[in-house]
Structures are given as C-alpha cells and as structure tokens.
Design an enzyme around this catalytic site. Structure first.
Site, PDB file in Angstrom:
ATOM      1  N   SER A 142      -3.510  -3.541   0.087  1.00 52.47           N
ATOM      2  CA  SER A 142      -2.343  -4.191   0.689  1.00 52.47           C
ATOM      3  C   SER A 142      -2.619  -5.677   0.902  1.00 52.47           C
ATOM      4  O   SER A 142      -3.734  -6.063   1.225  1.00 52.47           O
ATOM      5  CB  SER A 142      -2.040  -3.517   2.033  1.00 52.47           C
ATOM      6  OG  SER A 142      -1.140  -4.304   2.768  1.00 52.47           O
ATOM      7  N   GLY A 143      -1.601  -6.504   0.753  1.00 49.05           N
ATOM      8  CA  GLY A 143      -1.777  -7.939   0.959  1.00 49.05           C
ATOM      9  C   GLY A 143      -1.820  -8.345   2.422  1.00 49.05           C
ATOM     10  O   GLY A 143      -2.691  -9.096   2.857  1.00 49.05           O
ATOM     11  N   HIS A 144      -0.876  -7.796   3.201  1.00 52.58           N
ATOM     12  CA  HIS A 144      -0.696  -8.367   4.543  1.00 52.58           C
ATOM     13  C   HIS A 144      -1.704  -7.880   5.574  1.00 52.58           C
ATOM     14  O   HIS A 144      -1.687  -8.337   6.709  1.00 52.58           O
ATOM     15  CB  HIS A 144       0.742  -8.141   5.025  1.00 52.58           C
ATOM     16  CG  HIS A 144       1.053  -6.736   5.439  1.00 52.58           C
ATOM     17  ND1 HIS A 144       1.213  -6.395   6.757  1.00 52.58           N
ATOM     18  CD2 HIS A 144       1.223  -5.600   4.733  1.00 52.58           C
ATOM     19  CE1 HIS A 144       1.490  -5.096   6.837  1.00 52.58           C
ATOM     20  NE2 HIS A 144       1.495  -4.601   5.616  1.00 52.58           N
TER      21      HIS A 144
ATOM     22  N   CYS B  81       5.554   6.951  24.422  1.00 57.31           N
ATOM     23  CA  CYS B  81       6.685   6.187  24.910  1.00 57.31           C
ATOM     24  C   CYS B  81       6.963   4.942  24.085  1.00 57.31           C
ATOM     25  O   CYS B  81       7.978   4.288  24.273  1.00 57.31           O
ATOM     26  CB  CYS B  81       6.474   5.812  26.368  1.00 57.31           C
ATOM     27  SG  CYS B  81       6.640   7.244  27.418  1.00 57.31           S
TER      28      CYS B  81
ATOM     29  N   ALA C 216       0.808  -1.215   0.000  1.00 61.06           N
ATOM     30  CA  ALA C 216       0.000   0.000   0.000  1.00 61.06           C
ATOM     31  C   ALA C 216       0.845   1.271   0.000  1.00 61.06           C
ATOM     32  O   ALA C 216       0.448   2.280  -0.564  1.00 61.06           O
ATOM     33  CB  ALA C 216      -0.953   0.006   1.189  1.00 61.06           C
TER      34      ALA C 216
ATOM     35  N   GLN D 122      -6.838  -0.860   4.855  1.00 56.17           N
ATOM     36  CA  GLN D 122      -7.533  -1.405   6.027  1.00 56.17           C
ATOM     37  C   GLN D 122      -9.013  -1.643   5.754  1.00 56.17           C
ATOM     38  O   GLN D 122      -9.734  -2.108   6.642  1.00 56.17           O
ATOM     39  CB  GLN D 122      -7.405  -0.430   7.210  1.00 56.17           C
ATOM     40  CG  GLN D 122      -5.994  -0.095   7.619  1.00 56.17           C
ATOM     41  CD  GLN D 122      -5.370  -1.153   8.513  1.00 56.17           C
ATOM     42  OE1 GLN D 122      -6.029  -2.114   8.935  1.00 56.17           O
ATOM     43  NE2 GLN D 122      -4.094  -1.002   8.820  1.00 56.17           N
TER      44      GLN D 122
ATOM     45  N   ASN E 252      -6.293   3.127  10.082  1.00 52.12           N
ATOM     46  CA  ASN E 252      -5.442   2.092  10.678  1.00 52.12           C
ATOM     47  C   ASN E 252      -5.361   2.159  12.201  1.00 52.12           C
ATOM     48  O   ASN E 252      -5.186   1.145  12.856  1.00 52.12           O
ATOM     49  CB  ASN E 252      -4.036   2.169  10.071  1.00 52.12           C
ATOM     50  CG  ASN E 252      -3.477   3.578  10.073  1.00 52.12           C
ATOM     51  OD1 ASN E 252      -4.112   4.510   9.568  1.00 52.12           O
ATOM     52  ND2 ASN E 252      -2.314   3.745  10.643  1.00 52.12           N
TER      53      ASN E 252
END
Lengths: 406, 129
Positions: A204-206, A330, A75, A184, A156
């Site tokens: 996006s693939g993953h 943090c 992406a 997403q 996301n």
C-alpha cells in the site's frame, strides 16, 4: 499547513505524505501529464519511464524483479486480486484456502466470497495470545487440496510480525501458494520474497508516507504464479490489471519505497526510542495497563494498550489533542469490540478499554511526552469516575459479579 | 461524531461523582450494565423521611455519552420524590443531550439505573409499590 493542533498518533490508519514524495509527484500532475501507455510520442515515453523507475523502487524493497510488480489502487485491491485471482485461475484443481482470524477485512471478505460463491473451503486459523499464528496448527490445517495460504506480515491493529519465512517454507514444501498482505510491513521489517518464499504480496502507498489510491501486488514469475484479472480492459500490467496507470501515484509509491529502503534502519532505531519512552512513561505512572499482542515480535511504531476500568471512547474524548484509535465498540457502528483483540483472548471488558498508538516518521519526542501526560491525566480522571475501578480498589472481583448483559 | 455542547459539558465536568454509604437505610443503589458490554453505571440516591431524594451520586464506566447521561440524571433526580424520579424517561435524557442514534442505549441505561436505585431503596425500607 496544519489544520489542527492534533498530535497525530495513528500511523497504522494512514501516514502523512513525505514532502520528498510529493515533490517527485508534482510534475506528473503538471507538464508531464502523458499517458504511460501511449507509445507514439515523448509525452507517453516520459510517463512510462517514470512508472518503470517507480516499479524498480517497489521491487527493490522486497528483492523482487520489476517485472513482478503490478500497480493497483491499494492494498485492498491487491488482496482481492491475489486471493480471488489465484483462486479463479487454479480453482478447478485445488479449492482450499488457509488464512487467519485476525487478517484484514478485505482478506477475510475475499475468502468468504470464494467460500459462498465459488465452492472454496476456507480454514480460519486462530492466533495465540500474543497474536501470532501457531506454525504447528498451520501445518496440521494443510490438506491435499490446499491451494493458497494468506497470512499478513505485520498486523494493522496490534503490530505483531508473523513468521513469514517459516510460513513460506511450509508453503513451498507443500506446493501451496503463499500470499501475504504486507501493507503494514513494508518499510518496517526486512522483506525478501525469495528468502521468504513469497508468491504474492500486497503493498500500500499511504501506509509508507506515499499517496493514497495506489498500491502494488507482487506476483512471482519463477516459478510462475498465474492470476485471473478481475477487470476487463486494455490488458495493462501484464494482463493482470487493466486501466491507465497514474504516473504521479506510481512515482509517489516508488519514491516512498525508495526512502523506506534507504532509511529503514535509522528510522527503526528512532521509533524504538520513542516507543520505549512512551510505554515506560505510561506504565511508570499508571497501573493495570496491558500491552495487547507480542512485545517481542512487534514493529516499534505500534502500541496497543488496554487501560483497565476506562472505556476506550471516553478516553479518546478526553485526550482530544491526540489523534489515536480505539478497539472499543463505541467507536464503531457495530458496537462490538475489536474482533482482533477478541481473537487474542483479550476479555471483552479489556477490549473495550484499548487504545492503538501509532508512532511514525514525523513523531517528535515532545509530542510523545505531551501524549503521555495527557493520557495519564485522563486515565486517572476517568478511573475516579469508574465504578469498576472503585470495586477493584475495594478488592471486589469484577468477574465474579453477575452482570445483566444488555 | 460531533457531540452536543451539553453532552461535552457533562462529560468534562460531570456532576455528583462519588459514592454514598451503600449500607445506609437511607441510600438506594442501582448498578446496571456489564463490563463486557462496555458500560456500567452505579447510581445512588439518598432519600429523606418524606421520600424526597436529597442527594444523588454516580460512577460510570462507559463512553462519553454514558458518563454524560448518568451525570445529567443525578442532577434531575435531586429534590424529586422517588416516585417522580422513577418516571424519568430515557427519551428525555437523549433529547437533552442530543444523543446520536447509536448512543440511545446510554440513556436507557441511565433510566435503568435510577429505577434500580429506587427499587433498592424501597426494598430496604419495605415500601411496596
């Protein structure tokens, strides 16, 4: 093989590969190793056929034609290619882009690049408290020279769903290209490039149980959207993206899309159940817990929750069996809390206390129950350590104290 | 980020958590940091007639390193004279807990907290430097 006892609750960061996807991919790492661009022998034909079937699966889930799908590395590349590619092709005619402050960094950075190097003017739309853009504000920001609007489908960090159809309408009426980052959104909400008047879409693939290192860009053919390629080479992917395709990765992306398309309705039902179980479990046992982003226009697989008076990183340290992420400063090198939560108007102190919980295909009810228990236990422990919690219980208004910012 | 054993021990089993009576003449309170910055430390000391810190308590809102730094410093100051306690340097805390560079500010905050507590005690009891 499980490498740890962790419960994975970070499905917006990435998703595990669906075993069905892996199974389809393996032959293309082994016997079927051909170059899909080889025209002279069966090795090439076989590999080409596989990538073309994959292309059909990708096209189908967004109601596009396979000819409109360009395979990319993911992406980030798709977003770069769409935004810079459209800007470079049409930039001498129009040079204004509208995007939104909560977009993914690769969209924001691509726009910033065009602004700094190519004389583009960029409008960064604010978002409302629920994380959605204001359509009136969008309309008002359109100018004579607006070339492109880029607004993501599903966020996301906070999982909110933007009104793509309404944005698409506005774009079409004003003769503006509409690009949307749907990394997403695919497999979570119904997407239809025609109904939503989308001109370019990043995939996006993953994020959808496919492999990492592969994605796609949808580029509309009618009316035609032109894109200037970023890489010089053999002119693959209709000249938009040179480089030899990886049939295994393409097959993986295609199969991931096919499964999402077939199973989305069932999967969403299950995720809604798990999300409710989680959220009700937490809120029934913990007070001063806030959901960030719209609860209505939101995918079921995402919860972004602020646990007031408990700093996010310390909470993550305590729930060490759970893999989640935090909007707390943090956890990042920058020491700034999430720019997304800040854009929603979430106060800095609450932004420091947020956790992102991502629920997905392989999350079980048992895992949800254990997660709720672990989180509640740790929130209570850390609140007993928290001077802010103590003050709040004594009725002291923390916002009225003059803190020495450091 | 992998944390040291000492740090994780103090985070998981923090010493001297709690509060002392902030209105008592014998108690000095230091409250440092800011919620917007993601860390707030409250450190209290109870001082005897000879200027020795007989008890110390803390509460901290912050990351694991901040919690560990404040827990550690309460252990260190107990039994010390207030002027000795004032000499504790953040670098000693950072070294003991093996704080990674991005977490050094947590030890600075702990040093500030003890200084603020001693200061408060001195002010209450009209002790000049």
């Amino acid at each position: 093989m499980k490498v740890s006892n962790n419960i994975y609750l970070d499905y917006q960061a990435t998703t595990p590969l669906d075993p069905r996807v892996l199974e389809k991919m393996i032959p293309y790492f082994n016997d079927r190793f051909g170059n899909p661009h080889s025209r002279n022998h069966s090795y090439g034909w076989e590999a080409e056929e596989a990538t073309e079937i994959a292309r059909e699966h990708v096209a189908k889930i967004i109601n596009a034609s396979p000819k409109e799908i360009v395979f990319t590395s993911g992406a980030t590349e798709s977003n770069n290619l769409a935004i810079k590619g459209i800007a470079d092709f049409y930039g001498d005619k129009k040079n204004h882009i509208i995007t939104c402050v909560t977009e993914h960094k690769c969209v924001l950075e691509s726009c910033r690049f065009l602004n700094e190097n190519e004389n583009f003017e960029v409008t960064y739309l604010p978002v409302r408290q629920d994380g959605l853009i204001d359509l009136d504000a969008l309309q008002k920001s359109i100018k004579q020279n607006t070339l492109l609007i880029s607004i993501m489908g599903v966020h996301n960090e906070i999982g909110v769903i933007q009104p793509l159809k309404e944005i698409g309408n506005l774009c079409r009426k004003n003769n503006i290209f509409f690009h949307t980052d749907c990394a997403q959104a695919i497999g979570k909400i119904k997407l239809d490039v025609d109904e939503m008047n989308i001109d370019a879409m990043s995939i996006s693939g993953h994020k959808i149980y496919g492999p990492k290192g592969v994605g796609a860009l949808y580029v509309r053919r009618k009316p035609r959207v032109r894109i200037k390629a970023m890489m010089s080479g053999g002119g693959q992917e209709r000249g938009m993206r040179s480089g030899t395709l990886s049939p295994a990765l393409c097959v993986g992306l295609g199969e991931a899309c096919r499964i999402c398309n077939d199973e989305m309705d069932e999967e969403n039902k299950r995720l809604i159940y798990l999300k409710n179980r989680f959220y009700e479990g937490i809120t029934s046992k913990c007070k001063d817990v806030y959901l960030n982003g719209s609860s209505e226009f939101r995918i079921p697989g995402n919860l972004n929750i602020s646990f007031a008076y408990v700093e996010g990183e310390s909470l993550m340290m305590g729930i060490k069996d759970l893999a989640v992420s935090s909007g707390s400063a943090c956890t990042s090198a920058s020491l700034e809390p999430s720019y997304v939560l800040r854009a929603l108007g979430v106060e800095e102190e609450l932004a420091h206390t947020s956790l992102r919980i991502g629920i997905g295909r392989f999350t079980t009810e048992k895992e949800i129950d254990k997660s709720v228990n672990d989180i509640v236990k740790e929130v209570n422990r850390l609140r007993s350590l928290s001077p802010l919690w103590e003050m709040a219980q004594e009725g002291i208004d923390i916002s009225k104290i003059e803190w020495a910012e450091h | 980020m992998a944390y040291s054993k000492e740090l994780i021990d103090h985070y998981e089993k923090p010493r001297n958590v709690g509060s002392l009576d902030k209105d008592s003449e014998k108690v000095g309170t230091g409250l440092v940091g800011a919620p917007a910055c993601g860390d707030v430390m409250k450190l209290q000391i109870k001082v005897d007639d000879k200027g020795i810190i007989e008890d110390a308590k803390f509460k901290t809102f912050g990351c694991g390193s901040a919690i560990a730094s404040s827990s550690l410093i309460t252990e260190w100051v107990k039994g010390k004279n207030i002027n000795e306690a004032n000499q504790i340097k953040n670098t000693e805390i950072a070294k003991h807990l093996a704080l990674p560079p991005v977490k050094i500010h947590c030890s600075v905050l702990a040093e500030d907290a003890i200084k603020a507590a001693v200061n408060d005690y001195k002010k209450k009891n009209r002790i000049n430097e």
